[in-house]
Every structure is written in structure tokens, then in C-alpha cells.
Design an enzyme around this catalytic site. Structure first.
Site: not given
Lengths: 79, 271
Positions: A14-15
């Protein structure tokens, strides 16, 4: 299930997981389907939710039994 | 345009995540051309944020060299840059920050004779006025109106700043609000009056924001409004300004149809 494109995001966190998925969907036409391979845990919890927030349709989620999942997404919306 | 690289996906991830930007918007930023006139208090922070954002082509116009007294606010220049051409110093900072950006340097003062060529050099998409004097501000306005180029005006002094955005046919121009040059010595420059260093950061960053919104085609620009900022009272005012039908350059019967230079007021403090 038949898909128009395939993306593996098991090698990123992430992200970037969502970033790569979002950019892959941008290359598709509305109604086309992206097949996404993603890791258990944070990715499988967050990526489908973020995709729904942007108006895409999450079709099916399959547990591959090896710590990864396969998600089918139908592109929708304005992006 | 080609696909974003993995490095770009990571570098611009916080942009791409934004619903209004995405990979498509980031590609628009990467192919955008923004001209920054003056790399001082306003232009320095504007240039740095636009470079960080990945604006593909940034033009820097400045005839000056870096002076020690610039460093309190012109954050693109470092102590080691004193004596260097500002465009060179700006180029080095931008190159170190983001290899996706190409810097185009114009080591000259904008004049009626050269401004069309500078704006036309890359056919810039958006112009940022980061200059510190009225002749340049009127010239930039006139050139942008005549060349039909959007631009961001701004000025800072002491603890105050103002900014507005011009888009052809959609908004009043600088001359609609300020038809004429103020009389000589009526308004001091920041050389004479002083300026809190952060003023350029606040206002210059708003100018960079306007450039990005224009390039992306999102949100509402500061067109038809003058935004004023008073740092001492921490007051922002957004003042609605109408188009002036009798404006000398963008009105119904314009009297200014060619560029000209106002006399550069002499500053009693020297340069």
C-alpha cells in the site's frame, strides 16, 4: 471467469497496490473486466473497498489457498 | 503518452490516488509546460512545487543573480548559489529534485520585445507572474491577453499578498482591476518595504495550485476574484471582481493592441 486484463500486485505494498490497479483500470473501457491477483491481509481488505469508492464493480473474490486472492473487477465510472 | 514507469507510479502515488487526478491526470502534469517569470519570493516556491508535482517542462525567466538577501525567502536558491544566475541555481535545485522535469532557462528581463518569443518558445500552457515590479506585471498581463494565455498574477509586500487568475474569455484581466500603473514611488517594492519570507510561500504555492488545476482541468480557478491575504491578522478575503467592458486591453473596444514597456521606476535603494 473471463477477463480483459490481468494484474499481479502481490509484489507491492500500500498504496502502490491501489495505484497500480487504478492505472490498469484506466486503460480499460467501461464494462471490461480486470483480473487482479493480490495478497491476503491489508491488500485484500483495502483494495476492493477503494475500488468501490471510485465506482467500480467488484464481481468476485476467490481464495487461491496460497496466501493470495484473485479479484475480478468491472470497470465503471468516469475515470 | 507512454505508460508511467514503476518509479513514477511510486513518486506520484499520492496524486494518482486522488479521484480527480489518477494516472491520466498525472500524465497531463508530466506533459504540461509552465512558464515562471521571476524566480524570487513567489517564483521559487511555485517552481519547487511544480517540479515536485512532475510538470514536464518548467520555464524560468530571470535576469538576476542570487544575492545573500534573497535567501530569506527565495528557497530554490541555497547559500552556495550566491553570485550564480538565478535560472542556473533554480535549474540545479529542480534537477536534483525531480529528473522528470526539463528546465528551460531564459536569462533575461521580460520586455515588450522578447516576451512573445519567451512565451511562444514552448507555447507554454500556463504562465506564473512572480515578478516584483509593476511594469513587468502590466507587460505579462498584456502579453497573456494578446496571446490568449492563462496566467496567475500575484504580489507580496510586508505581511500582505494578493493573487488572481486570468483565463481568456472567462475572467477579468489584471487591467480590468488595475487599469493604470500606480504613480512612481506611490507603491514601494519589497526591496524598500520588506516582506516576511513566508509570504512568497503562501501566495506562490497558491499560484502553483492554480497552474496544476488548470493543467488537470479540475475545480474552480481563481478567475473573477482577487484573493488577498493578511498574515498579521491571518485573514483571507476573496473579492469578486467583474470584467471591465471598457478595459483597455480585454474590453469591447481595446486601445492597447500592441505590447509596450512602461518606464522602470528607479528605486532609491538601488538594486
Amino acid at each position: 471467469m473471463k477477463s480483459d486484463a490481468f494484474l499481479d500486485i502481490t509484489d507491492v505494498v500500500c498504496p502502490i497496490t491501489f495505484v497500480k490497479t487504478k492505472v490498469a483500470l484506466e486503460d480499460l473501457d467501461d464494462g471490461q473486466i480486470l483480473e487482479l491477483r493480490l495478497n491476503d491481509g491489508e491488500p485484500v481488505q483495502n483494495v476492493p473497498r477503494s475500488l468501490k469508492d471510485e465506482g467500480h464493480k467488484v464481481l468476485t473474490l476467490e481464495d487461491n489457498g496460497d496466501g493470495t486472492f484473485t479479484l475480478w473487477i468491472e470497470k465503471a465510472g468516469l475515470s | 503518452m507512454s505508460q508511467l514507469t514503476n518509479e513514477q507510479l511510486e513518486r506520484y502515488s499520492r496524486h494518482i490516488i486522488l479521484e480527480q487526478v489518477g494516472g491520466k491526470g498525472q500524465k497531463k502534469i508530466l506533459s504540461a509546460k509552465v512558464l515562471i517569470i521571476g524566480t524570487g519570493g513567489l517564483g521559487a516556491p511555485a517552481a519547487m512545487y511544480l517540479a515536485a508535482a512532475g510538470v514536464g517542462h518548467i520555464g524560468l525567466v530571470d535576469f538576476d543573480t542570487v544575492d545573500l538577501s534573497n535567501l530569506q525567502r527565495q528557497i530554490i536558491h541555497l547559500t552556495n548559489d550566491v553570485g550564480k544566475a538565478k535560472t542556473q541555481s533554480g535549474r540545479e535545485t529542480i534537477n536534483a529534485m525531480n529528473p522528470d522535469v526539463q528546465v528551460h532557462a531564459y536569462d533575461e528581463q521580460v520586455t515588450a520585445a522578447n516576451i512573445r518569443d519567451i512565451i511562444g518558445d514552448l507555447d507554454y500552457d500556463f504562465i506564473i507572474d512572480g515578478t516584483d515590479n509593476f511594469p513587468a506585471k502590466f507587460l505579462i498581463n498584456d502579453a497573456c491577453v494578446l496571446m490568449r494565455k492563462p496566467f496567475s498574477h500575484a504580489g507580496i509586500i510586508r505581511f500582505q499578498g494578493q493573487t488572481m487568475t486570468y483565463v481568456p474569455d472567462k475572467s477579468p484581466c489584471y487591467r480590468c482591476v488595475f487599469p493604470k500603473m500606480p504613480p512612481k514611488d506611490a507603491v514601494p517594492t519589497c526591496r524598500q518595504a520588506g516582506v516576511l519570507g513566508v509570504m512568497g510561500g503562501v501566495i506562490g504555492t497558491i499560484q502553483a495550485t492554480e497552474a496544476l488545476k488548470f493543467v488537470l482541468g479540475i475545480g474552480e480557478l481563481l478567475t473573477g476574484y482577487l484573493l488577498t491575504y493578511d498574515a498579521l491578522t491571518m485573514t483571507f478575503r476573496k473579492i469578486k471582481i467583474p470584467r471591465n467592458r471598457r478595459c483597455n486591453i480585454c474590453g469591447e473596444q481595446p486601445t492597447i493592441t500592441e505590447l509596450f514597456d512602461y518606464e522602470q521606476p528607479t528605486c532609491s535603494f538601488g538594486r
